[in-house]
Motif scaffolding. Structure first.
Motif, PDB file in Angstrom:
ATOM      1  N   PHE A   1      -0.948  -8.658   8.579  1.00 48.60           N
ATOM      2  CA  PHE A   1      -1.601  -7.365   8.812  1.00 48.60           C
ATOM      3  C   PHE A   1      -3.076  -7.602   9.090  1.00 48.60           C
ATOM      4  O   PHE A   1      -3.761  -8.225   8.273  1.00 48.60           O
ATOM      5  N   SER A   2      -3.512  -7.095  10.201  1.00 52.61           N
ATOM      6  CA  SER A   2      -4.917  -7.317  10.543  1.00 52.61           C
ATOM      7  C   SER A   2      -5.373  -6.144  11.386  1.00 52.61           C
ATOM      8  O   SER A   2      -4.577  -5.295  11.790  1.00 52.61           O
ATOM      9  N   ASP A   3      -6.680  -6.063  11.653  1.00 53.01           N
ATOM     10  CA  ASP A   3      -7.110  -5.044  12.601  1.00 53.01           C
ATOM     11  C   ASP A   3      -7.538  -5.693  13.912  1.00 53.01           C
ATOM     12  O   ASP A   3      -8.305  -5.133  14.684  1.00 53.01           O
ATOM     13  N   GLY A   4      -7.043  -6.904  14.130  1.00 51.17           N
ATOM     14  CA  GLY A   4      -7.239  -7.545  15.413  1.00 51.17           C
ATOM     15  C   GLY A   4      -8.502  -8.377  15.496  1.00 51.17           C
ATOM     16  O   GLY A   4      -8.724  -9.103  16.458  1.00 51.17           O
ATOM     17  N   ASP A   5      -9.303  -8.263  14.454  1.00 50.41           N
ATOM     18  CA  ASP A   5     -10.551  -8.994  14.414  1.00 50.41           C
ATOM     19  C   ASP A   5     -10.255 -10.483  14.217  1.00 50.41           C
ATOM     20  O   ASP A   5      -9.575 -10.857  13.272  1.00 50.41           O
ATOM     21  N   ASP A   6     -10.745 -11.330  15.113  1.00 54.92           N
ATOM     22  CA  ASP A   6     -10.516 -12.767  14.933  1.00 54.92           C
ATOM     23  C   ASP A   6     -11.563 -13.553  15.708  1.00 54.92           C
ATOM     24  O   ASP A   6     -11.736 -13.384  16.918  1.00 54.92           O
ATOM     25  N   ALA A   7     -12.259 -14.447  15.012  1.00 60.33           N
ATOM     26  CA  ALA A   7     -13.339 -15.188  15.654  1.00 60.33           C
ATOM     27  C   ALA A   7     -12.833 -16.416  16.404  1.00 60.33           C
ATOM     28  O   ALA A   7     -13.540 -16.998  17.210  1.00 60.33           O
ATOM     29  N   ARG A   8     -11.630 -16.885  16.095  1.00 61.84           N
ATOM     30  CA  ARG A   8     -11.106 -18.077  16.776  1.00 61.84           C
ATOM     31  C   ARG A   8      -9.682 -17.841  17.240  1.00 61.84           C
ATOM     32  O   ARG A   8      -8.736 -18.428  16.702  1.00 61.84           O
ATOM     33  N   PRO A   9      -9.510 -16.981  18.223  1.00 61.57           N
ATOM     34  CA  PRO A   9      -8.165 -16.615  18.641  1.00 61.57           C
ATOM     35  C   PRO A   9      -7.327 -17.799  19.121  1.00 61.57           C
ATOM     36  O   PRO A   9      -6.117 -17.835  18.882  1.00 61.57           O
ATOM     37  N   SER A  10      -7.962 -18.775  19.736  1.00 59.44           N
ATOM     38  CA  SER A  10      -7.124 -19.858  20.258  1.00 59.44           C
ATOM     39  C   SER A  10      -6.550 -20.694  19.112  1.00 59.44           C
ATOM     40  O   SER A  10      -5.401 -21.144  19.167  1.00 59.44           O
ATOM     41  N   ALA A  11      -7.340 -20.873  18.049  1.00 56.00           N
ATOM     42  CA  ALA A  11      -6.819 -21.588  16.882  1.00 56.00           C
ATOM     43  C   ALA A  11      -5.664 -20.794  16.268  1.00 56.00           C
ATOM     44  O   ALA A  11      -4.666 -21.361  15.811  1.00 56.00           O
ATOM     45  N   SER A  12      -5.787 -19.473  16.309  1.00 54.91           N
ATOM     46  CA  SER A  12      -4.746 -18.628  15.720  1.00 54.91           C
ATOM     47  C   SER A  12      -3.443 -18.755  16.495  1.00 54.91           C
ATOM     48  O   SER A  12      -2.356 -18.812  15.908  1.00 54.91           O
TER      49      SER A  12
ATOM     50  N   ARG B   1       0.399  -1.613   3.467  1.00 54.46           N
ATOM     51  CA  ARG B   1       1.184  -1.545   2.255  1.00 54.46           C
ATOM     52  C   ARG B   1       2.523  -0.861   2.511  1.00 54.46           C
ATOM     53  O   ARG B   1       3.580  -1.276   2.032  1.00 54.46           O
ATOM     54  N   SER B   2       2.436   0.208   3.303  1.00 54.88           N
ATOM     55  CA  SER B   2       3.626   0.977   3.600  1.00 54.88           C
ATOM     56  C   SER B   2       4.652   0.123   4.365  1.00 54.88           C
ATOM     57  O   SER B   2       5.844   0.092   4.026  1.00 54.88           O
ATOM     58  N   ILE B   3       4.168  -0.586   5.388  1.00 57.81           N
ATOM     59  CA  ILE B   3       5.088  -1.424   6.168  1.00 57.81           C
ATOM     60  C   ILE B   3       5.641  -2.554   5.300  1.00 57.81           C
ATOM     61  O   ILE B   3       6.846  -2.831   5.303  1.00 57.81           O
ATOM     62  N   ALA B   4       4.751  -3.185   4.510  1.00 50.35           N
ATOM     63  CA  ALA B   4       5.182  -4.279   3.651  1.00 50.35           C
ATOM     64  C   ALA B   4       6.255  -3.820   2.673  1.00 50.35           C
ATOM     65  O   ALA B   4       7.273  -4.493   2.467  1.00 50.35           O
ATOM     66  N   PHE B   5       6.028  -2.661   2.085  1.00 50.58           N
ATOM     67  CA  PHE B   5       6.987  -2.143   1.111  1.00 50.58           C
ATOM     68  C   PHE B   5       8.379  -1.993   1.719  1.00 50.58           C
ATOM     69  O   PHE B   5       9.374  -2.446   1.172  1.00 50.58           O
ATOM     70  N   TRP B   6       8.448  -1.376   2.886  1.00 47.19           N
ATOM     71  CA  TRP B   6       9.763  -1.106   3.471  1.00 47.19           C
ATOM     72  C   TRP B   6      10.415  -2.363   4.027  1.00 47.19           C
ATOM     73  O   TRP B   6      11.632  -2.523   3.929  1.00 47.19           O
ATOM     74  N   LEU B   7       9.603  -3.268   4.571  1.00 49.68           N
ATOM     75  CA  LEU B   7      10.185  -4.537   5.018  1.00 49.68           C
ATOM     76  C   LEU B   7      10.843  -5.248   3.850  1.00 49.68           C
ATOM     77  O   LEU B   7      11.973  -5.733   3.937  1.00 49.68           O
ATOM     78  N   ALA B   8      10.107  -5.277   2.731  1.00 48.13           N
ATOM     79  CA  ALA B   8      10.642  -5.942   1.547  1.00 48.13           C
ATOM     80  C   ALA B   8      11.923  -5.264   1.077  1.00 48.13           C
ATOM     81  O   ALA B   8      12.906  -5.916   0.736  1.00 48.13           O
ATOM     82  N   GLU B   9      11.902  -3.919   1.089  1.00 40.83           N
ATOM     83  CA  GLU B   9      13.093  -3.193   0.637  1.00 40.83           C
ATOM     84  C   GLU B   9      14.294  -3.469   1.540  1.00 40.83           C
ATOM     85  O   GLU B   9      15.426  -3.582   1.077  1.00 40.83           O
TER      86      GLU B   9
ATOM     87  N   GLU C   1       8.806  10.860   8.125  1.00 40.22           N
ATOM     88  CA  GLU C   1       7.815  11.554   7.305  1.00 40.22           C
ATOM     89  C   GLU C   1       7.914  11.087   5.845  1.00 40.22           C
ATOM     90  O   GLU C   1       6.916  10.806   5.193  1.00 40.22           O
ATOM     91  N   ILE C   2       9.147  10.974   5.373  1.00 41.72           N
ATOM     92  CA  ILE C   2       9.346  10.633   3.963  1.00 41.72           C
ATOM     93  C   ILE C   2       8.860   9.221   3.643  1.00 41.72           C
ATOM     94  O   ILE C   2       8.186   9.007   2.644  1.00 41.72           O
ATOM     95  N   ILE C   3       9.182   8.270   4.523  1.00 44.90           N
ATOM     96  CA  ILE C   3       8.852   6.898   4.150  1.00 44.90           C
ATOM     97  C   ILE C   3       7.351   6.623   4.186  1.00 44.90           C
ATOM     98  O   ILE C   3       6.903   5.637   3.629  1.00 44.90           O
ATOM     99  N   SER C   4       6.575   7.502   4.840  1.00 48.07           N
ATOM    100  CA  SER C   4       5.146   7.227   4.828  1.00 48.07           C
ATOM    101  C   SER C   4       4.428   7.961   3.694  1.00 48.07           C
ATOM    102  O   SER C   4       3.213   7.983   3.624  1.00 48.07           O
ATOM    103  N   LYS C   5       5.203   8.565   2.800  1.00 47.43           N
ATOM    104  CA  LYS C   5       4.599   9.199   1.631  1.00 47.43           C
ATOM    105  C   LYS C   5       4.067   8.142   0.676  1.00 47.43           C
ATOM    106  O   LYS C   5       4.750   7.184   0.343  1.00 47.43           O
ATOM    107  N   GLU C   6       2.882   8.367   0.230  1.00 46.49           N
ATOM    108  CA  GLU C   6       2.227   7.361  -0.585  1.00 46.49           C
ATOM    109  C   GLU C   6       2.954   7.087  -1.900  1.00 46.49           C
ATOM    110  O   GLU C   6       3.069   5.956  -2.334  1.00 46.49           O
TER     111      GLU C   6
ATOM    112  N   LEU D   1       3.323  -9.579  13.640  1.00 46.13           N
ATOM    113  CA  LEU D   1       1.889  -9.308  13.561  1.00 46.13           C
ATOM    114  C   LEU D   1       1.677  -7.815  13.741  1.00 46.13           C
ATOM    115  O   LEU D   1       2.079  -7.240  14.750  1.00 46.13           O
ATOM    116  N   ALA D   2       1.081  -7.182  12.724  1.00 44.51           N
ATOM    117  CA  ALA D   2       0.788  -5.759  12.857  1.00 44.51           C
ATOM    118  C   ALA D   2      -0.708  -5.593  12.986  1.00 44.51           C
ATOM    119  O   ALA D   2      -1.451  -5.875  12.052  1.00 44.51           O
ATOM    120  N   GLU D   3      -1.128  -5.155  14.147  1.00 42.35           N
ATOM    121  CA  GLU D   3      -2.558  -4.878  14.345  1.00 42.35           C
ATOM    122  C   GLU D   3      -2.785  -3.403  14.079  1.00 42.35           C
ATOM    123  O   GLU D   3      -2.308  -2.550  14.824  1.00 42.35           O
TER     124      GLU D   3
END
Lengths: 442, 510
Positions: free
Chosen positions: A343-354, A269-277, A34-39, A371-373
């Motif tokens: 970080f993405s929401d899974g949207d990708d027009a060329r998945p095979s290239a990815s 942002r939240s995930i990035a922050f804690w990974l970095a920390e 709960e605490i770590i997801s506080k803005e 990869l965080a979708e």
């Protein structure tokens, strides 16, 4: 009755206060997700290593009247008229990781905890995702020169007077001993002869051979300058100052096309922050680079990274190619540990290239590709996700101890894809990304 | 190392003697007080352990930390004084306070001591035994229990007891009589009722003898089974005696000590405003005397006055007992000196006349001594808070509301004298625990589950706190707990079985 002036005996207060702080830590541990997801923890300045967040003291629970929706009321005193606003303050829910609403008129005295302490607690909770020393890439960093040890020759300015004098004193006592052996006279007489002969052993021996030679000095005073030889000179030595330093770069990649709304950005942002920390705790030196993409990828600074974009289509591969370029150009994996998080929401027009892009990154020898979708449109998973499952050495599973599905690389393929559907998954994703066995290439 | 020089100590001694003389002259009850000049950390201990040398618990440590933090943030000018309601009163003086404040502390303490000795509720608190000695000996025993049974077990039990310690009979002398005795009385009563019914009740007479006998047996059996025979306010007392968990002697000891300490302290809490007001009333007068007699310097008197102003300042969002209590005594003194009480005055509606009302009756001093003798804070609100007084004291009601990320406190239109009196009476009625809970049934469903009832007075319970409190009660009772209350306007049962908390809407105990 006399007034007593007392001294402190024993300190029950400090002891119990310590115990209370322990309880606070236990409490925080329980509420970490709960605490770590506080803005407010995540936003704020980057230099926040020593930044502190306020924590509540532990209350003994009692039956209390409900407050909150039915406006809490209290009695106060002053000149105020009906309708006057007598106070305003930020709502506690967003300010501190506390839970229940505050009583009106009660100012809590709060203690604080540093981000580093929080990270340490999270690590304990995750089960020691500590890197073995030798698993990290280290390079020798030159910090300049440092003085170290002594040597027998060198420039005069570096003459080490103390060491030189020590050598000379040794030689002095040696000379006295030799004179004694040769002449069979006592030490005091030898000393007098040596002194009169100005340090010349030959002359001193001659003096001692004279039976009428008398001691004038009654005490031996070691004279470093008396018997001196070039061999006694000692100079300070200097060396290049090198230190092994572990260093890491994290490449954060983010889809900034229109579909990434504020909530998704906040999760990212939240995930990035804690990974970095976390990584900050493990490495001496850490760098971050930020790549945003829609159909094109570009390097940006941190601030623009988290801003809402307006772009149209999405090619994830563009970002992966940019990452490959960056690693090749600036962060060779021979001397850097490299983490790539997308970080993405899974949207990708060329998945095979990815998928090809991911493979290239991994083949460069990076430590991990994450990869965080975040809230993909379809519950069945994105096209990119299907493409990854079909073409990379990965398997789909439930992340241990969570209700979140992950795709994790097998056979030493350092890949991890997490699908984040709600706030609780921030914790699950971190836990999964940082899980102990992910840190080593088997 | 002490910050007190011999010279200062000698001067303080002189002051103490003079303060005692003045207090005696003014009619205060005098006791020898053992004053102790202490380092701040000892003061914080005094403030956070309820009694000197009391048992160790993290909640005391938390309060200790709070006292220290407040002290460190303000450094000076905080009301750091501690005095205990003992037969031989003890008081702490903070060694870092300037001389003027040390003298003030003494004067203030003499006010408290008089209040302790003479207020009938505080006399009750003291009559329960030598709590100071009991606290010290409990501390030793508890430390032993920790060694033997582990810190966690002991501190959790203490916490559980603290959770419900204020749920006791409002009358601290009321001891629950023996269950069997109550039961036999209730049975006798029931039998008498049957006999009366048999004689007088038509419907009853229509039943056959056999039917009557069955009915009677059934009701008598119900009474024999019922525990407690009558609902009780005293949660800890009931659980100590009736818990289905076989409480070990050390557990009973812990629960008993916590209950007793709360019992002793309840009168202090119920007289807090008057007590601080009385002590402030007297320190103000005594300090004035000392100054006029030249015993304290101009400068010292200045330091005192600015401290006094801070101490008795109005607080926008809370009641400052130093301010309100002092205002009560000053108002009462003036009104009774000028005869502003009784029928004639109350009936007088002419503003001019009221303002100039002065019969010269001079009963002020007599009245304030009576107030300190026989009143609690709640009684003071009921009897002494006139509309004029509420206006003069600047009392108002505020509400808090959240708009976006900000909480605003706003004074409401309904801040009328009548509403303020009503709210204050509620606040003071049982300042320690405004929520009334009784044990209704200690053998619910014949399975020793505990049935509690919240006597609903219009204000609903906070669910988070209720859950945690019920979990604590479970630690003592060890079988499922039910609490009857009202949630969102509906009768509701809350339950806790040690693991799960449930809210069962639409259900009641019976």
């Amino acid at each position: 009755m006399p007034i007593i002036v007392s001294e402190n005996i024993g300190e029950p207060g400090s002891r119990d206060a310590r115990r209370h702080r322990e309880k606070q830590r236990e409490d925080i541990k329980k509420r970490l997700p709960e605490i770590i997801s506080k803005e407010t923890i995540i936003t704020g300045d980057r230099k926040g290593r020593a930044r502190k967040i306020p924590i509540r003291s532990i209350e003994t629970p009692e039956f209390k009247h409900r407050r909150g929706e039915d406006s809490p009321i209290g009695v106060g005193q002053g000149d105020a008229q009906p309708g006057d606003i007598i106070d305003h303050r930020p709502a506690p829910g967003d300010k501190s990781p506390g839970s229940a609403g505050e009583e009106p008129g009660v100012d809590y005295i709060e203690t604080e905890i540093t981000i580093a302490e929080l990270v340490e607690m999270m690590m304990e909770d995750f089960g020691l995702p500590k890197l073995d020393e030798d698993k990290r890439h280290k390079i020798m960093v030159e910090l300049g020169y440092k003085l170290a040890g002594v040597t027998r020759d060198g420039p005069w300015p570096l003459l080490d007077r103390m060491s030189t004098a020590k050598q000379a004193i040794k030689r002095f006592w040696g000379a006295l001993y030799a004179l004694g052996q040769e002449s069979d006279k006592d030490q005091l007489l030898c000393y007098n002869a040596l002194k009169q002969a100005n340090g010349q052993l030959e002359a001193a021996l001659k003096l001692l051979a004279d039976p009428g030679f008398q001691a004038t000095e009654q005490e031996i005073v070691p004279l470093p300058g008396l018997v001196i030889s070039h061999d006694d000179l000692r100079f300070r030595d200097y060396k290049r100052d090198l230190k092994p330093q572990s260093r890491v770069v994290i490449l954060f990649l983010m889809d900034v096309s229109g579909s990434m709304d504020d909530e998704k950005k906040y999760f990212a942002r939240s995930i990035a922050f804690w990974l970095a920390e976390f990584l900050r705790q493990l490495y001496d030196h850490i760098e971050y680079r930020f790549i945003v993409h829609d159909v094109e990828a570009r390097l940006v600074d941190e601030e623009s990274f988290f801003k809402k974009g307006e772009g149209g289509g999405t090619y994830c591969s563009a970002a992966y190619e940019k990452a490959v370029d960056l690693i090749e150009g600036e962060y060779p994996t021979s001397s850097w540990d490299v983490y790539v998080f997308h970080f993405s929401d899974g949207d990708d027009a060329r998945p095979s290239a990815s998928v090809r892009g991911i493979r290239r990154c991994v083949e460069m020898g990076i430590n991990m590709f994450g990869l965080a979708e975040i809230k993909p449109y379809s519950d069945h998973g994105s096209e990119l996700r299907r493409e990854i499952i079909n073409n990379l050495p990965v398997q789909e599973e439930m992340a241990e101890g969570t209700d979140m599905t992950v795709i994790s690389g097998s056979r030493g393929f350092p890949f991890l894809g997490a699908t984040i559907l709600d706030k609780e998954h921030i914790w699950s994703a971190l836990k999964t990304f940082l899980k102990k066995d992910r840190w080593h290439n088997e | 190392m002490s910050n007190v020089s011999d010279n200062e100590l000698r001067r303080l001694s002189t002051m103490e003697d003079r303060i005692r003389e003045i207090a005696t002259e003014e009619g205060l009850a005098i006791r020898e007080v053992s004053f102790e000049i202490v380092r701040p950390s000892r003061m914080f201990e005094g403030m956070s352990y309820l009694f000197p040398g009391n048992f160790s618990h993290w909640s005391h440590g938390r309060d200790f930390d709070r006292a220290r933090t407040i002290y460190e943030h303000t450094m000076s000018g905080v009301a750091q004084e501690q005095v205990w309601n003992f037969d031989d009163p003890r008081a702490f003086i903070l060694d870092t306070n300037p001389f003027a404040l040390k003298v003030l502390t003494m004067a203030h303490v003499f006010g408290h001591v008089d209040f302790f000795m003479m207020n009938k509720f505080l006399q009750q608190g003291r009559a329960l035994g030598d709590i100071a000695i009991e606290a010290r000996s409990a501390a030793e025993r508890f430390a032993g229990y920790e060694q033997k049974y582990g810190q966690a077990a002991v501190e959790d039990l203490i916490e559980a007891a603290l959770s419900i310690r204020w749920h006791q009979d409002p009358d601290i002398f009321f001891e629950e009589p023996d269950e069997e005795m109550v039961r036999s009385q209730l049975l006798a009563l029931e039998k008498a009722r049957f006999e009366k019914d048999s004689r007088d009740n038509r419907a009853w007479q229509r039943l056959s003898g056999e039917e009557r006998g069955e009915l009677m047996d059934e009701r008598l059996a119900e009474i024999s089974r019922r525990t407690p025979p009558r609902p009780t306010y005293d949660l800890l007392w009931y659980m100590i005696n009736r818990s289905p968990k076989t409480l070990k002697p050390w557990m009973k000891d812990v629960l008993t000590v916590v209950r007793k300490q709360a019992r002793v302290l309840a009168p202090n809490i119920r007289t807090k405003t008057l007590n601080e007001g009385w002590a402030s009333y007297w320190h103000l007068r005594i300090m004035r005397r000392l100054f006029s007699e030249g015993l304290i310097t101009n400068e010292e008197h200045g330091a005192f006055m600015s401290f006094h102003a801070g101490l008795t300042a109005r607080h926008a969002k809370s009641l400052n007992p130093y301010n309100l209590g002092l205002a009560i005594f000053e108002d009462v003194e003036e009104r009774w000196n000028k005869g502003r009480f009784g029928r004639d005055y109350d009936d007088c509606k002419n503003h001019e006349d009221r303002i100039n009302w002065d019969t010269g009756v001079g009963l002020g001093s007599d009245k304030i001594f009576k107030v300190r003798e026989g009143y609690t804070d709640r009684m003071a609100v009921e009897d002494l808070f006139s509309d004029d007084f509420i206006y003069q004291a600047g009392l108002y009601i505020f509400v808090e509301m959240q708009i976006d990320d900000t909480i605003f406190s706003e004074v409401i239109d309904a801040s009328t004298a009548q509403n303020i009196r009503r709210l204050l009476k509620n606040i003071f009625a049982n300042s320690a625990m405004p929520i009334v809970i009784t044990v209704e049934n200690g053998n619910l469903g014949g399975r020793q589950m505990l049935g509690l009832k919240h006597h609903f007075d219009g204000a609903e319970l906070d669910m988070k706190h209720a859950e945690r409190t019920l979990a604590n009660i479970f630690r003592i009772w060890d079988k499922k707990i039910y609490l009857e209350t009202v949630v969102n306007g509906e009768p509701t049962l809350l339950s806790h079985d040690g693991k799960h908390f449930k809210v069962i809407t639409g259900r009641q105990l019976h």
